[in-house]
Structure formats: C-alpha cells, structure tokens
Write a protein that holds these residues in place. Structure first.
Motif: not given
Length: 106
Positions: A37-43
């Motif tokens: 799985s993957a996690l995308v961080l944006t901000g």
C-alpha cells in the motif's frame, strides 16, 4: 462459508499527536498501512508533512499516541533496531551531492 481475516497492518498510527516549539503540529492522526500500500502526503509548507515523516522514521517521538510496526511500538529499543533496518530515509536538504555518482547519491 469462509471468513477471511484481514492481515494486521504493517504500520499503524494510533491517535498520534506532535507538539513542536509549544505549538501543536499534528493532532490525533490515525493511519493504517498494509503491505503493498502507499500513503500520499500533501499540504502547504509548515503543515506537518516532514514532522510526520520524521516520526515514522523514529527521528522524533510523538507527544501522544503510538506508532506500531508489526504490532510493536517502534519506540521500544529492541523493536526500533529491527524497524530501522527496514527504512530508507532521504532528506530534502542536501539530498543530492554533485560530486557523487547517481548510485552514490541513491
């Protein structure tokens, strides 16, 4: 009838918060990551993305909550040693050195 049990998450953040310089940067973060799985961080700048990653890497500790790897708290010394062997960390600052080859930079 076969009941399929979901595998335990590889990485689990339970109610994680972080305070830096007397300011709450992250509050009540809950994340569950399974294999493949993957996690995308944006901000925006200053929103806590790097702080979040530094906590995952074990460079800083959450002010509340826990980070579990394979069901074990990464802050436990015996677990952290095994956990950090599975990590790769590349900082944005000074990430690439012009005098190194591509392989050396990686």
């Amino acid at each position: 009838m076969c009941i399929r049990k979901l595998p335990f998450p590889r990485l689990l953040l339970n109610n994680v918060s972080c305070v830096r310089n007397a300011q709450q940067v992250l509050r009540h973060i809950n994340v569950s990551l399974h294999d493949r799985s993957a996690l995308v961080l944006t901000g925006a700048n200053g929103s806590g993305k790097t702080t979040f990653l530094r906590m995952l890497a074990g460079f800083s500790r959450p002010s509340a909550g826990e980070i579990l790897w394979n069901g074990h708290n990464i802050q436990d010394s015996g677990i952290f040693h095994q956990y950090k062997l599975q990590l790769n960390w590349l900082s944005l600052k000074d990430a690439i050195t012009d005098t190194f080859t591509v392989l050396e930079n990686v």
